[in-house]
Design a protein around this motif. Structure first.
Motif, PDB file in Angstrom:
ATOM      1  N   LYS A 299       0.839  -1.207   0.000  1.00  0.00           N
ATOM      2  CA  LYS A 299       0.000   0.000   0.000  1.00  0.00           C
ATOM      3  C   LYS A 299       0.869   1.250   0.000  1.00  0.00           C
ATOM      4  O   LYS A 299       0.562   2.243  -0.652  1.00  0.00           O
ATOM      5  CB  LYS A 299      -0.896   0.006   1.234  1.00  0.00           C
ATOM      6  N   SER A 300       1.956   1.194   0.737  1.00  0.00           N
ATOM      7  CA  SER A 300       2.788   2.372   0.951  1.00  0.00           C
ATOM      8  C   SER A 300       3.545   2.792  -0.307  1.00  0.00           C
ATOM      9  O   SER A 300       3.638   3.984  -0.618  1.00  0.00           O
ATOM     10  CB  SER A 300       3.758   2.083   2.101  1.00  0.00           C
ATOM     11  N   VAL A 301       4.110   1.813  -1.041  1.00  0.00           N
ATOM     12  CA  VAL A 301       4.972   2.172  -2.178  1.00  0.00           C
ATOM     13  C   VAL A 301       4.208   2.891  -3.278  1.00  0.00           C
ATOM     14  O   VAL A 301       4.792   3.658  -4.042  1.00  0.00           O
ATOM     15  CB  VAL A 301       5.693   0.927  -2.766  1.00  0.00           C
ATOM     16  N   THR A 302       2.901   2.673  -3.338  1.00  0.00           N
ATOM     17  CA  THR A 302       2.089   3.357  -4.347  1.00  0.00           C
ATOM     18  C   THR A 302       2.198   4.870  -4.204  1.00  0.00           C
ATOM     19  O   THR A 302       2.117   5.604  -5.178  1.00  0.00           O
ATOM     20  CB  THR A 302       0.614   2.930  -4.199  1.00  0.00           C
ATOM     21  N   ASP A 303       2.405   5.328  -2.985  1.00  0.00           N
ATOM     22  CA  ASP A 303       2.529   6.764  -2.726  1.00  0.00           C
ATOM     23  C   ASP A 303       3.980   7.223  -2.672  1.00  0.00           C
ATOM     24  O   ASP A 303       4.281   8.317  -2.169  1.00  0.00           O
ATOM     25  CB  ASP A 303       1.836   7.109  -1.408  1.00  0.00           C
ATOM     26  N   GLY A 304       4.910   6.371  -3.149  1.00  0.00           N
ATOM     27  CA  GLY A 304       6.317   6.776  -3.181  1.00  0.00           C
ATOM     28  C   GLY A 304       7.008   6.718  -1.847  1.00  0.00           C
ATOM     29  O   GLY A 304       8.098   7.257  -1.670  1.00  0.00           O
ATOM     30  N   VAL A 305       6.374   6.059  -0.848  1.00  0.00           N
ATOM     31  CA  VAL A 305       6.935   5.949   0.499  1.00  0.00           C
ATOM     32  C   VAL A 305       7.136   4.465   0.797  1.00  0.00           C
ATOM     33  O   VAL A 305       6.283   3.625   0.463  1.00  0.00           O
ATOM     34  CB  VAL A 305       5.987   6.562   1.559  1.00  0.00           C
ATOM     35  N   ALA A 306       8.268   4.114   1.430  1.00  0.00           N
ATOM     36  CA  ALA A 306       8.516   2.698   1.729  1.00  0.00           C
ATOM     37  C   ALA A 306       9.321   2.566   3.004  1.00  0.00           C
ATOM     38  O   ALA A 306       9.791   3.565   3.569  1.00  0.00           O
ATOM     39  CB  ALA A 306       9.242   2.018   0.565  1.00  0.00           C
ATOM     40  N   PHE A 307       9.465   1.328   3.441  1.00  0.00           N
ATOM     41  CA  PHE A 307      10.307   1.039   4.608  1.00  0.00           C
ATOM     42  C   PHE A 307      11.178  -0.162   4.299  1.00  0.00           C
ATOM     43  O   PHE A 307      10.853  -0.976   3.420  1.00  0.00           O
ATOM     44  CB  PHE A 307       9.466   0.819   5.878  1.00  0.00           C
ATOM     45  N   HIS A 308      12.293  -0.272   5.013  1.00  0.00           N
ATOM     46  CA  HIS A 308      13.284  -1.321   4.741  1.00  0.00           C
ATOM     47  C   HIS A 308      13.902  -1.736   6.070  1.00  0.00           C
ATOM     48  O   HIS A 308      14.342  -0.902   6.848  1.00  0.00           O
ATOM     49  CB  HIS A 308      14.362  -0.754   3.823  1.00  0.00           C
ATOM     50  N   HIS A 309      13.882  -3.030   6.349  1.00  0.00           N
ATOM     51  CA  HIS A 309      14.566  -3.545   7.541  1.00  0.00           C
ATOM     52  C   HIS A 309      14.871  -5.026   7.328  1.00  0.00           C
ATOM     53  O   HIS A 309      14.344  -5.666   6.407  1.00  0.00           O
ATOM     54  CB  HIS A 309      13.738  -3.320   8.817  1.00  0.00           C
ATOM     55  N   ALA A 310      15.725  -5.582   8.191  1.00  0.00           N
ATOM     56  CA  ALA A 310      16.204  -6.953   8.004  1.00  0.00           C
ATOM     57  C   ALA A 310      15.108  -7.998   8.192  1.00  0.00           C
ATOM     58  O   ALA A 310      15.274  -9.148   7.806  1.00  0.00           O
ATOM     59  CB  ALA A 310      17.358  -7.241   8.976  1.00  0.00           C
ATOM     60  N   GLY A 311      13.971  -7.600   8.779  1.00  0.00           N
ATOM     61  CA  GLY A 311      12.876  -8.550   8.983  1.00  0.00           C
ATOM     62  C   GLY A 311      12.004  -8.754   7.756  1.00  0.00           C
ATOM     63  O   GLY A 311      11.192  -9.683   7.715  1.00  0.00           O
ATOM     64  N   LEU A 312      12.125  -7.897   6.759  1.00  0.00           N
ATOM     65  CA  LEU A 312      11.384  -8.094   5.512  1.00  0.00           C
ATOM     66  C   LEU A 312      11.952  -9.294   4.762  1.00  0.00           C
ATOM     67  O   LEU A 312      13.128  -9.638   4.905  1.00  0.00           O
ATOM     68  CB  LEU A 312      11.499  -6.860   4.621  1.00  0.00           C
ATOM     69  N   SER A 313      11.125  -9.907   3.939  1.00  0.00           N
ATOM     70  CA  SER A 313      11.631 -11.007   3.109  1.00  0.00           C
ATOM     71  C   SER A 313      12.660 -10.458   2.129  1.00  0.00           C
ATOM     72  O   SER A 313      12.655  -9.263   1.792  1.00  0.00           O
ATOM     73  CB  SER A 313      10.484 -11.657   2.329  1.00  0.00           C
ATOM     74  N   LYS A 314      13.542 -11.314   1.670  1.00  0.00           N
ATOM     75  CA  LYS A 314      14.563 -10.875   0.715  1.00  0.00           C
ATOM     76  C   LYS A 314      13.900 -10.324  -0.554  1.00  0.00           C
ATOM     77  O   LYS A 314      14.353  -9.338  -1.134  1.00  0.00           O
ATOM     78  CB  LYS A 314      15.493 -12.037   0.373  1.00  0.00           C
ATOM     79  N   ILE A 329      10.574   5.149  -5.491  1.00  0.00           N
ATOM     80  CA  ILE A 329      10.363   5.449  -4.074  1.00  0.00           C
ATOM     81  C   ILE A 329      11.168   6.699  -3.761  1.00  0.00           C
ATOM     82  O   ILE A 329      12.371   6.756  -4.032  1.00  0.00           O
ATOM     83  CB  ILE A 329      10.816   4.274  -3.180  1.00  0.00           C
ATOM     84  N   GLU A 330      10.488   7.705  -3.203  1.00  0.00           N
ATOM     85  CA  GLU A 330      11.183   8.962  -2.918  1.00  0.00           C
ATOM     86  C   GLU A 330      11.492   9.148  -1.444  1.00  0.00           C
ATOM     87  O   GLU A 330      12.414   9.885  -1.089  1.00  0.00           O
ATOM     88  CB  GLU A 330      10.348  10.135  -3.427  1.00  0.00           C
ATOM     89  N   LEU A 331      10.714   8.515  -0.573  1.00  0.00           N
ATOM     90  CA  LEU A 331      10.917   8.662   0.865  1.00  0.00           C
ATOM     91  C   LEU A 331      11.002   7.264   1.474  1.00  0.00           C
ATOM     92  O   LEU A 331      10.043   6.486   1.388  1.00  0.00           O
ATOM     93  CB  LEU A 331       9.759   9.440   1.492  1.00  0.00           C
TER      94      LEU A 331
END
Length: 787
Positions: A299-314, A329-331
């Protein structure tokens, strides 16, 4: 200078075709010399290529390379990155946990990837067949050598490199971000001037403008996070409006998600245009996002916003990295792991959180090294002329961070903080046999070099006395013994503390528990859990107010009056894990605590095995299996079967199959009836057959004996399964008569003294336990009447 021109046989091992200016200047020192190399250079200037050049030289010479990654989360990324070497028929192997290690693969690998902690553990056991591969390394590349100055971890890296150099004298190539005292690191590693490189800010591909922004600290830490978030968005907004990208570092995985969700709403309110909202030219971003596994991220990436951490799948991490690089992704909100690993520069970098919650340490400051590493991600080579990096902090901390940004951070040794522990490890390995050996060892450390540079700060004139005091402390606490001519030698306690990577106070506590068991005190599962919960490794664990009710509910009915709040929290997590029902309020810290606790329980089992006997060790092994798998006490033996985890163990136990013997009695048909597929049933049945299976033959054991008479009878313990180490104990009316430890291949004859005591009857019990398997001990009894 093209890669193919310099290294034609390794051209495909690099992710680019031409070396940059910094890489060209370091290249002769790496390829045309065998000297040790130290290179400091700004973040994002291309240091990884220097590591790869050193590895290529070692491989072309027929040698083995070791790459030391600063974080465990980055070791697997290196394995993925270096598929390029695999495609050239060189094998890359990441050395992970003790149980996952494949010594044969490690021995045959051309490139090994390890963390400092894993290398420390391996070098301590270098003389075992399992870890002998660490003595066959030709080049050791230390990525981010400024980790030397990190709390807890720095001293591990320092002593491990010194030890590795004594074991096999590899060439050492140390890489780091810019640091003021690179010459000290070079002196430590014996890198000559011609292969010591200090690449300053002029080698940074994009200029960095870094500063500090403050916010007003409130009463509520939760509200403070949002104050800092809005401050971060204020800083990022002008760049986002100009189609720039912003990278915001926060303290935890959960915070990356929450901050991204809140930021989406705030950006919509502020009407900031984001590229991803319209078609991204010929790049079909919108179709690809359907492959995301995390729904919130989708849902988030559609608005150019995302998150990244080691718990996400590869899969999801790869997509986020790819889209950020392409500008879709801008933010991006991330944890600090991203700063150490993936090269994702942004025009604007904001550090929202300068403190983070560590499950084992409580709330701690972000290390200065992390701060500089994160800010170093500001500026996109080829796109920006300048990068902007900001630290958002409380006004009281502002001057501290301004000084850090102005002056950088000299790298200090942290060895003095843990000198006793590391000295014990060296004595346990036999590399130190007297006081002079201690001094010789110290002279191989960064601590010694740094002490010469700053003698007052390191109390260098009193070093020899400090070492004497340290040795006396080890002797007084039972880790070391002194012998003739001032020789020193490790005790079993000292050897076990080193082998299992324990804090010395924890090892002392474990040894004291063993002494009590040896003196006849009974040992219960709760004793084991409490010994671990109160270990020094957990001394900084804190219990939040919101967790107190859950902790009390788990520990209801248990006497824990002497325990502190953090210790009660650890104990509650362990009890919950053993029963397979950790309360939701405790789950955020439970994984880290449980992982560390299983290591400590395993170590306590080794102490009990060495100092108190196989039965006590078997109890610890069963407790460890329960904490690890969350199975009932009567079904824990099922986890000894390869391929049986918590789910299958619970399923079988529910159907009345709760032991490996019951598995064999049920047969394939019974296992299928219990709900296993035929293929799984076959594997489980074969796994049960690979365990020891016992029978006890009492022979001509008497039913009665006259008062005052004595007799000796022989009882046979027979193992009709796989051989294993076992403890055989004989008790009469609950009092131990004899105890033996043996490797039980076939049969063992146990002499049992039958005597006419002043009792109406005597109950003789034979108990057989396996210290290395979570199998419930086999017990059988015979009653003899006294007539």
């Amino acid at each position: 200078m093209e890669v193919a021109e310099v290294l034609p046989e390794f051209a495909d091992a690099f992710a680019f075709e031409e070396f940059n200016r910094m890489q060209r200047e370091a290249l002769p020192g790496l390829l045309e010399s065998d000297e040790n190399v130290v290179a400091s250079a700004p973040t994002a200037s291309g240091k990884t290529a220097l590591a790869e050049l050193a590895i290529c030289k070692a491989l072309s010479d027929g040698g083995t390379a070791l790459f030391i990654a600063p974080l465990r989360a980055l070791t697997n990324e290196k394995e993925d990155d270096w598929e390029r070497f695999e495609n050239l028929d060189y094998s890359v192997y990441v050395v992970t946990g003790e149980r996952d290690l494949n010594p044969r693969r490690a021995r045959r690998a051309d490139i090994l990837v390890m963390t400092p902690e894993k290398l420390d553990s391996a070098t301590r056991k270098h003389d075992s067949r399992r870890y002998d591969f660490v003595t066959d390394i030709d080049v050791c590349v230390i990525d981010e050598v400024h980790l030397l100055d990190a709390d807890r971890r720095g001293s591990v890296l320092e002593v491990t490199i010194s030890r590795l150099r004594r074991l096999c004298a590899p060439r050492v190539v140390a890489l780091s971000a810019t640091m003021p005292n690179v010459d000290d690191v070079a002196a430590w590693l014996d890198a000559p001037e011609e292969t010591t490189f200090e690449f300053g800010d002029k080698y940074r591909p994009v200029d960095l403008h870094a500063g500090v922004k403050t916010y007003t600290h409130g009463e509520n830490s939760f509200a403070d996070k949002y104050r800092r978030l809005y401050r971060a968005l204020d800083i990022a907004e002008p760049h986002l409006r100009e189609d720039g990208q912003a990278l915001v570092f926060v303290s935890s995985r959960q915070d990356t998600v929450r901050a991204a969700e809140k930021a989406r709403d705030e950006i919509a309110k502020r009407d900031v245009p984001m590229t991803a909202r319209h078609d991204f030219h010929d790049y079909d971003f919108h179709d690809e996002k359907e492959d995301l596994e995390n729904e919130t991220l989708s849902k988030s990436v559609t608005d150019g916003v995302a998150f990244h951490h080691a718990g996400l799948s590869k899969n999801d991490r790869d997509f986020v990295e790819k889209w950020f690089k392409k500008g879709a992704i801008e933010l991006l909100f991330s944890t600090s792991t991203l700063a150490w690993g993936v090269n994702l520069p942004a025009r604007c970098v904001v550090i929202r959180d300068t403190k983070h919650h560590d499950p084992l340490e409580g709330e701690v400051d972000m290390s200065p090294l992390d701060v500089l590493q994160m800010l170093g991600r500001a500026g996109r080579p080829g796109y920006d002329d300048v990068g902007y990096g900001w630290v958002v902090c409380d006004g009281a901390d502002a001057d501290k961070y301004r000084q850090l940004l102005r002056d950088g951070k000299e790298i200090e040794s942290r060895l003095a903080e843990t000198l006793e522990t590391h000295l014990n490890a060296e004595i346990a390995m036999g590399t130190i046999a007297d006081l002079e050996d201690v001094m010789d060892w110290l002279e191989t450390t960064f601590y010694y070099v740094r002490g010469q540079s700053k003698p007052d700060a390191y109390d260098f004139p009193n070093l020899r006395q400090r070492v004497r005091d340290c040795l006396e402390g080890l002797v007084d606490r039972g880790f070391v013994e002194t012998g003739p001519e001032l020789s020193i030698e490790a005790t079993p306690r000292g050897v076990l503390a080193s082998k299992y990577y324990l804090r010395l106070e924890t090892a002392a506590t474990f040894a004291e528990l063993c002494d009590r068991v040896e003196e006849g005190e009974s040992l219960e599962p709760e004793d084991i859990l409490e010994a671990v919960a109160t270990a020094g490794e957990f001394d900084s664990v804190s219990a939040r107010q919101s967790e107190r009710d859950a902790i009390n509910a788990v520990l209801v009915g248990q006497e824990t009056g002497d325990l502190e709040a953090g210790q009660r929290k650890v104990l509650a997590i362990l009890r919950g894990a053993a029963s397979g029902s950790t309360p939701s309020e405790l789950r955020s810290d439970a994984w880290v605590i449980r992982r560390n606790a299983t290591r400590l329980i395993s170590a306590l089992g080794a102490f009990l095995d060495r100092l108190a006997g196989p039965h006590a060790a078997n109890l610890a092994r069963r407790v460890e299996a329960r904490v690890e798998n969350g199975v009932a006490e009567d079904a824990v033996g099922l986890t000894a079967i390869e391929g049986v985890g918590p789910g299958r163990a619970s399923k079988l136990a529910t159907e009345g199959i709760s032991t490996p013997e019951a598995v064999m009695d049920a047969g394939l048909e019974g296992l299928v009836d219990a709900g296993l597929s035929e293929g799984v049933a076959q594997r489980v049945y074969e796994g049960a057959q690979s365990l020891p299976v016992l029978e006890i033959d009492w022979g001509s054991f008497p039913e009665s004996i006259a008062m005052g008479e004595n007799d000796v009878r022989e009882v046979t313990v027979r193992n009709v399964g796989e051989p294993a180490r076992a403890g055989i104990r004989v008790t009469v009316n609950g009092v131990e008569m004899s105890s033996t430890s043996t490797y039980l291949r076939d049969t063992e004859t146990v002499p049992v003294g039958v005597f006419g005591a002043d009792e109406d009857d005597l109950e003789f019990t034979i108990s057989v336990a396996f210290p290395e398997e979570p199998l419930v001990p086999l017990e059988e009894s015979r009653t003899v009447d006294v007539v």
